[in-house]
Write an enzyme that holds these catalytic residues in place. Sequence first.
Site, PDB file in Angstrom:
ATOM      1  N   LYS A  53       0.840  -1.205   0.000  1.00  0.00           N
ATOM      2  CA  LYS A  53       0.000   0.000   0.000  1.00  0.00           C
ATOM      3  C   LYS A  53       0.868   1.246   0.000  1.00  0.00           C
ATOM      4  CE  LYS A  53      -3.796  -2.384   2.253  1.00  0.00           C
ATOM      5  NZ  LYS A  53      -4.505  -2.736   3.477  1.00  0.00           N
ATOM      6  N   GLN A  97      -4.639  -1.533   9.528  1.00  0.00           N
ATOM      7  CA  GLN A  97      -4.604  -2.866   8.915  1.00  0.00           C
ATOM      8  C   GLN A  97      -5.248  -3.901   9.847  1.00  0.00           C
ATOM      9  OE1 GLN A  97      -3.683  -3.614   5.800  1.00  0.00           O
ATOM     10  NE2 GLN A  97      -4.040  -5.783   6.057  1.00  0.00           N
ATOM     11  N   ASP A 120     -11.195   2.963   4.130  1.00  0.00           N
ATOM     12  CA  ASP A 120     -11.482   1.528   4.036  1.00  0.00           C
ATOM     13  C   ASP A 120     -12.991   1.272   3.918  1.00  0.00           C
ATOM     14  OD1 ASP A 120      -9.567  -0.507   3.933  1.00  0.00           O
ATOM     15  OD2 ASP A 120      -8.944  -0.156   6.005  1.00  0.00           O
TER      16      ASP A 120
HETATM   17  N1  GUN Z   1      -7.155  -6.784   5.985  1.00  0.00           N
HETATM   18  C1  GUN Z   1      -7.558  -7.502   4.917  1.00  0.00           C
HETATM   19  N2  GUN Z   1      -8.122  -6.701   3.991  1.00  0.00           N
HETATM   20  C2  GUN Z   1      -8.092  -5.462   4.494  1.00  0.00           C
HETATM   21  C3  GUN Z   1      -8.527  -4.201   4.008  1.00  0.00           C
HETATM   22  O1  GUN Z   1      -9.092  -4.063   2.909  1.00  0.00           O
HETATM   23  N3  GUN Z   1      -8.300  -3.159   4.817  1.00  0.00           N
HETATM   24  C4  GUN Z   1      -7.713  -3.280   6.032  1.00  0.00           C
HETATM   25  N4  GUN Z   1      -7.555  -2.181   6.779  1.00  0.00           N
HETATM   26  N5  GUN Z   1      -7.302  -4.430   6.525  1.00  0.00           N
HETATM   27  C5  GUN Z   1      -7.487  -5.515   5.753  1.00  0.00           C
END
Ligand code: GUN
Length: 297
Positions: A53, A97, A120
């Site tokens: 990311k 995350q 998100d």
């Molecule tokens: N863990 C797995 N997929 C995601 C996501 O799309 N966003 C976040 N913050 N954590 C994740």
Amino acid sequence: MAARIIDGKQVAADIRAELKEEIARLKARGIIPGLGVILVGEDPASQSYVTGKERACDEIGIFSDDNRLPAQTSQRDLIALVKRMNGDPRIHGILVQLPLPKHLNESEVLLAIDPNKDVDGFHPINVGKMVVGEKAFLPCTPHGVVQLLVRNGVPLDGAHVVIVGRSNIVGKPLANMLIQKSPTGNATVTVCHTRTKDLASYTRQADIVIAAAGRPGTITADMIRAGAVVIDVGVNRVEDATKKAGFRLVGDVDFDTVREKASLITPVPGGVGPMTITMLLYNTVESAKRAAGLDQR
Ligand code: GUN
């Protein structure tokens, strides 16, 4: 005839190129989109997602504020950091995350994020807005799936979509997006899950099957109609001694057999995966535009 492969890397690259241009226009007006990233603990898969990311932000000109916290971080310290980011005007999006270490209360942390920075799309305010069809940050993986379908010319209007999986991150939001009265919705959606009896009786009726169950081999060729579109959201690590890492990634779909029967199919890796980060970048740019009052839609 074997299916055409949907190239997620290409669609992601197209959207990222559009965003890069948009960011250049914003920068000319003194606006730099910023993403605050929080990772708690040392889970290897999460570390690799978060690094991906941040690299993606860098490549298109989004500022990222990287915060890697020890696994024993307290709920209080984590929430304090989220609140600091809520008040930081350089940061337009906040990403915590998931999953968080077990001692932390995930829903309380998500609630602490300013809904206007919730790129998100996990805050209940954004979930609620999405459900009623109001403008909201859409969760990145399901939004990426919709973009893959739309940009590959797959008709959604009146199509029967069968989703296998009911998670808060993929299955539930995807069902909501696809039933919206909108050009990127208007589908008839069936949601199946681990307690569904005779899963194949549903998937065989589908124009589009979306596998998001988190289990390899969930969808096999006998479970789909000839000519169906198959989207694989699964990311599963299976041991593989021939690989340097000791594992390889496979989806939920039995790719080699299903591709012989489907009309269109996503591979793993290289299908939905690249779209998730791309839609996070998209939401961050949207948020920066909204904060500057430049959002017309
Ligand atoms: N863990 C797995 N997929 C995601 C996501 O799309 N966003 C976040 N913050 N954590 C994740």
